[in-house]
Design a protein around this motif. Structure first.
Motif, PDB file in Angstrom:
ATOM      1  N   GLY A  54       0.785  -1.229   0.000  1.00  0.00           N
ATOM      2  CA  GLY A  54       0.000   0.000   0.000  1.00  0.00           C
ATOM      3  C   GLY A  54       0.813   1.273   0.000  1.00  0.00           C
ATOM      4  O   GLY A  54       0.266   2.353  -0.233  1.00  0.00           O
ATOM      5  N   HIS A  55       2.110   1.201   0.254  1.00  0.00           N
ATOM      6  CA  HIS A  55       2.933   2.398   0.266  1.00  0.00           C
ATOM      7  C   HIS A  55       3.324   2.817  -1.147  1.00  0.00           C
ATOM      8  O   HIS A  55       3.453   1.983  -2.048  1.00  0.00           O
ATOM      9  CB  HIS A  55       4.176   2.188   1.133  1.00  0.00           C
ATOM     10  CG  HIS A  55       3.905   2.319   2.600  1.00  0.00           C
ATOM     11  ND1 HIS A  55       3.710   1.232   3.422  1.00  0.00           N
ATOM     12  CD2 HIS A  55       3.751   3.418   3.386  1.00  0.00           C
ATOM     13  CE1 HIS A  55       3.471   1.653   4.658  1.00  0.00           C
ATOM     14  NE2 HIS A  55       3.492   2.961   4.673  1.00  0.00           N
ATOM     15  N   ALA A  56       3.508   4.125  -1.305  1.00  0.00           N
ATOM     16  CA  ALA A  56       3.811   4.694  -2.617  1.00  0.00           C
ATOM     17  C   ALA A  56       5.317   4.852  -2.797  1.00  0.00           C
ATOM     18  O   ALA A  56       6.023   5.263  -1.867  1.00  0.00           O
ATOM     19  CB  ALA A  56       3.121   6.048  -2.768  1.00  0.00           C
ATOM     20  N   VAL A  57       5.789   4.553  -3.992  1.00  0.00           N
ATOM     21  CA  VAL A  57       7.222   4.631  -4.283  1.00  0.00           C
ATOM     22  C   VAL A  57       7.430   5.180  -5.685  1.00  0.00           C
ATOM     23  O   VAL A  57       6.508   5.253  -6.492  1.00  0.00           O
ATOM     24  CB  VAL A  57       7.891   3.242  -4.196  1.00  0.00           C
ATOM     25  CG1 VAL A  57       7.684   2.614  -2.833  1.00  0.00           C
ATOM     26  CG2 VAL A  57       7.376   2.321  -5.296  1.00  0.00           C
ATOM     27  N   THR A  58       8.652   5.569  -5.962  1.00  0.00           N
ATOM     28  CA  THR A  58       9.120   5.785  -7.321  1.00  0.00           C
ATOM     29  C   THR A  58      10.218   4.751  -7.572  1.00  0.00           C
ATOM     30  O   THR A  58      10.788   4.208  -6.615  1.00  0.00           O
ATOM     31  CB  THR A  58       9.691   7.197  -7.511  1.00  0.00           C
ATOM     32  OG1 THR A  58      10.773   7.393  -6.599  1.00  0.00           O
ATOM     33  CG2 THR A  58       8.619   8.265  -7.281  1.00  0.00           C
ATOM     34  N   PRO A  59      10.541   4.442  -8.812  1.00  0.00           N
ATOM     35  CA  PRO A  59      11.557   3.407  -9.053  1.00  0.00           C
ATOM     36  C   PRO A  59      12.918   3.752  -8.460  1.00  0.00           C
ATOM     37  O   PRO A  59      13.630   2.859  -7.991  1.00  0.00           O
ATOM     38  CB  PRO A  59      11.606   3.304 -10.581  1.00  0.00           C
ATOM     39  CG  PRO A  59      10.937   4.520 -11.100  1.00  0.00           C
ATOM     40  CD  PRO A  59       9.944   4.926 -10.069  1.00  0.00           C
ATOM     41  N   THR A  60      13.265   5.038  -8.435  1.00  0.00           N
ATOM     42  CA  THR A  60      14.567   5.427  -7.894  1.00  0.00           C
ATOM     43  C   THR A  60      14.585   5.334  -6.375  1.00  0.00           C
ATOM     44  O   THR A  60      15.548   4.834  -5.781  1.00  0.00           O
ATOM     45  CB  THR A  60      14.947   6.846  -8.341  1.00  0.00           C
ATOM     46  OG1 THR A  60      14.851   6.937  -9.765  1.00  0.00           O
ATOM     47  CG2 THR A  60      16.376   7.185  -7.920  1.00  0.00           C
ATOM     48  N   SER A  61      13.529   5.785  -5.722  1.00  0.00           N
ATOM     49  CA  SER A  61      13.504   5.706  -4.250  1.00  0.00           C
ATOM     50  C   SER A  61      13.478   4.253  -3.791  1.00  0.00           C
ATOM     51  O   SER A  61      14.109   3.886  -2.800  1.00  0.00           O
ATOM     52  CB  SER A  61      12.296   6.468  -3.685  1.00  0.00           C
ATOM     53  OG  SER A  61      11.070   5.811  -3.994  1.00  0.00           O
ATOM     54  N   LEU A  62      12.764   3.405  -4.524  1.00  0.00           N
ATOM     55  CA  LEU A  62      12.708   1.989  -4.169  1.00  0.00           C
ATOM     56  C   LEU A  62      14.067   1.330  -4.367  1.00  0.00           C
ATOM     57  O   LEU A  62      14.516   0.545  -3.523  1.00  0.00           O
ATOM     58  CB  LEU A  62      11.653   1.284  -5.020  1.00  0.00           C
ATOM     59  CG  LEU A  62      11.491  -0.219  -4.798  1.00  0.00           C
ATOM     60  CD1 LEU A  62      11.113  -0.532  -3.354  1.00  0.00           C
ATOM     61  CD2 LEU A  62      10.447  -0.796  -5.756  1.00  0.00           C
ATOM     62  N   THR A  63      14.741   1.657  -5.469  1.00  0.00           N
ATOM     63  CA  THR A  63      16.083   1.117  -5.708  1.00  0.00           C
ATOM     64  C   THR A  63      17.031   1.525  -4.595  1.00  0.00           C
ATOM     65  O   THR A  63      17.783   0.697  -4.061  1.00  0.00           O
ATOM     66  CB  THR A  63      16.628   1.618  -7.058  1.00  0.00           C
ATOM     67  OG1 THR A  63      15.772   1.194  -8.106  1.00  0.00           O
ATOM     68  CG2 THR A  63      18.029   1.078  -7.310  1.00  0.00           C
ATOM     69  N   ASN A  64      17.003   2.814  -4.232  1.00  0.00           N
ATOM     70  CA  ASN A  64      17.910   3.309  -3.193  1.00  0.00           C
ATOM     71  C   ASN A  64      17.631   2.655  -1.847  1.00  0.00           C
ATOM     72  O   ASN A  64      18.568   2.315  -1.100  1.00  0.00           O
ATOM     73  CB  ASN A  64      17.792   4.827  -3.071  1.00  0.00           C
ATOM     74  CG  ASN A  64      18.330   5.552  -4.290  1.00  0.00           C
ATOM     75  OD1 ASN A  64      19.071   4.986  -5.086  1.00  0.00           O
ATOM     76  ND2 ASN A  64      17.948   6.811  -4.454  1.00  0.00           N
ATOM     77  N   TRP A  65      16.357   2.464  -1.504  1.00  0.00           N
ATOM     78  CA  TRP A  65      16.016   1.845  -0.224  1.00  0.00           C
ATOM     79  C   TRP A  65      16.461   0.383  -0.174  1.00  0.00           C
ATOM     80  O   TRP A  65      17.053  -0.061   0.809  1.00  0.00           O
ATOM     81  CB  TRP A  65      14.507   1.941   0.023  1.00  0.00           C
ATOM     82  CG  TRP A  65      14.043   1.127   1.193  1.00  0.00           C
ATOM     83  CD1 TRP A  65      13.291  -0.005   1.175  1.00  0.00           C
ATOM     84  CD2 TRP A  65      14.331   1.374   2.575  1.00  0.00           C
ATOM     85  NE1 TRP A  65      13.082  -0.472   2.445  1.00  0.00           N
ATOM     86  CE2 TRP A  65      13.714   0.360   3.329  1.00  0.00           C
ATOM     87  CE3 TRP A  65      15.042   2.369   3.237  1.00  0.00           C
ATOM     88  CZ2 TRP A  65      13.794   0.296   4.708  1.00  0.00           C
ATOM     89  CZ3 TRP A  65      15.129   2.305   4.622  1.00  0.00           C
ATOM     90  CH2 TRP A  65      14.513   1.279   5.348  1.00  0.00           C
ATOM     91  N   CYS A  66      16.187  -0.349  -1.238  1.00  0.00           N
ATOM     92  CA  CYS A  66      16.564  -1.770  -1.251  1.00  0.00           C
ATOM     93  C   CYS A  66      18.079  -1.939  -1.264  1.00  0.00           C
ATOM     94  O   CYS A  66      18.611  -2.861  -0.641  1.00  0.00           O
ATOM     95  CB  CYS A  66      15.942  -2.464  -2.451  1.00  0.00           C
ATOM     96  SG  CYS A  66      14.145  -2.642  -2.316  1.00  0.00           S
ATOM     97  N   ARG A  67      18.784  -1.043  -1.947  1.00  0.00           N
ATOM     98  CA  ARG A  67      20.247  -1.106  -1.930  1.00  0.00           C
ATOM     99  C   ARG A  67      20.775  -0.841  -0.511  1.00  0.00           C
ATOM    100  O   ARG A  67      21.728  -1.492  -0.060  1.00  0.00           O
ATOM    101  CB  ARG A  67      20.857  -0.103  -2.897  1.00  0.00           C
ATOM    102  CG  ARG A  67      22.390  -0.182  -2.929  1.00  0.00           C
ATOM    103  CD  ARG A  67      23.011   0.865  -3.834  1.00  0.00           C
ATOM    104  NE  ARG A  67      22.714   0.593  -5.235  1.00  0.00           N
ATOM    105  CZ  ARG A  67      21.934   1.354  -5.991  1.00  0.00           C
ATOM    106  NH1 ARG A  67      21.362   2.435  -5.480  1.00  0.00           N
ATOM    107  NH2 ARG A  67      21.717   1.057  -7.250  1.00  0.00           N
ATOM    108  N   LYS A  68      20.143   0.072   0.199  1.00  0.00           N
ATOM    109  CA  LYS A  68      20.554   0.348   1.579  1.00  0.00           C
ATOM    110  C   LYS A  68      20.366  -0.887   2.454  1.00  0.00           C
ATOM    111  O   LYS A  68      21.232  -1.218   3.276  1.00  0.00           O
ATOM    112  CB  LYS A  68      19.749   1.523   2.143  1.00  0.00           C
ATOM    113  CG  LYS A  68      20.105   1.877   3.584  1.00  0.00           C
ATOM    114  CD  LYS A  68      19.276   3.045   4.093  1.00  0.00           C
ATOM    115  CE  LYS A  68      19.631   3.380   5.538  1.00  0.00           C
ATOM    116  NZ  LYS A  68      18.810   4.490   6.071  1.00  0.00           N
TER     117      LYS A  68
END
Length: 275
Positions: A54-68
């Motif tokens: 249900g949370h909103a993301v953009t492809p770049t923010s999701l990539t950065n979070w998962c990489r972290k």
């Protein structure tokens, strides 16, 4: 092969540019919300899409979070949204983060490394499933304090076969349960020899080695020089002679045969003695 890591220094792969969803993609649910993973307020330009939680993301923010998460040693992708602990599958992250081939390979490799390291360090009690660390790396006998308290008697299990302990202790090879064996030693004994692409004059070198410092099983990818950096203990060693790499380089070169020859197949797993 359980506990086996491929050769492998995993560089951090940065997001080179902002990624944007195709606004006409019918498989993506777009929402008019703030980016829940834009913790640095970078205001990415892509439309927001809704994850399964249900949370909103953009492809770049999701990539950065998962990489972290991967850089922190995690082996699962867990939502970073406020109050959310939902776990995403790799396929969902791959699709919603618009991972390119380089990012996909990096994420897969890093997940495998992190999962293998966690398995080596901790295991779950076969009865109560509580997470335990082995106090003595040379003894397969492990005491579960939770089960001991519940049962009113010592409950011990085998770190190797994950069954209730049978036989004398301490033991570093196996317990007395049928079928208990050290699969790492079996791998070291039966793995095929390696044929290096760039190292000359090396024959009869096993394709799998236990790190001489910490015992983690590693497989060379055949490319480049004969050294590896263990992702667990960070020690660089020669895959051929098993010496610390700086010691090997005193009498050899990175693409040449070792002066001491090929180290024989290992018949025991080194125990990491942390300083």
């Amino acid at each position: 092969m359980a506990g086996l890591l491929h050769s492998v220094t995993l560089p951090r792969v940065p997001t080179k540019h902002e990624k944007c969803y195709d606004p006409h993609d019918p498989t993506v649910k777009f929402v008019d919300k703030e980016d829940d993973l834009d913790f640095l307020c970078e205001d990415f330009k892509s439309r927001r899409a809704q994850m399964s939680c249900g949370h909103a993301v953009t492809p770049t923010s999701l990539t950065n979070w998962c990489r972290k998460l991967l850089d922190q040693g995690e082996s699962r992708f867990v939502c970073g949204g406020s109050g959310c602990s939902a776990e995403w599958t790799f396929s969902e992250v791959w699709k919603m983060a618009l991972l390119d081939p380089q990012e996909t390979e990096h994420f897969r490799n890093k997940l495998a490394v992190n999962a293998a390291l966690q398995t080596l360090i901790t295991k779950s009690c076969p009865v109560c499933r509580s997470t335990l660390m082995r106090e003595n790396g040379s003894d397969l006998n492990v005491l579960c304090k939770v089960c001991t308290a519940v049962k009113g008697r010592p409950f011990e299990f085998c770190w190797q076969c994950l069954r209730e302990w049978k036989g004398p202790r301490p033991r570093k090879d196996r317990c007395e349960n049928d079928g208990c064996c050290n699969h790492s030693l079996k791998t070291l004994k039966t793995c095929p020899d390696i044929s290096f692409d760039s190292v000359e004059g090396v024959n009869g070198c096993p394709s799998v080695r236990a790190c001489p410092t910490c015992g983690l099983l590693l497989e060379h990818n055949k490319r480049r020089c004969k050294s590896l950096v263990c992702p667990r203990c960070k020690v660089k060693f020669c895959f051929v002679c098993l010496k610390i790499f700086t010691k090997c380089m005193k009498t050899s070169g990175p693409y040449a045969a070792c002066s001491s020859g090929v180290a024989p197949r290992q018949t025991s797993i080194p125990v990491w003695k942390k300083k």
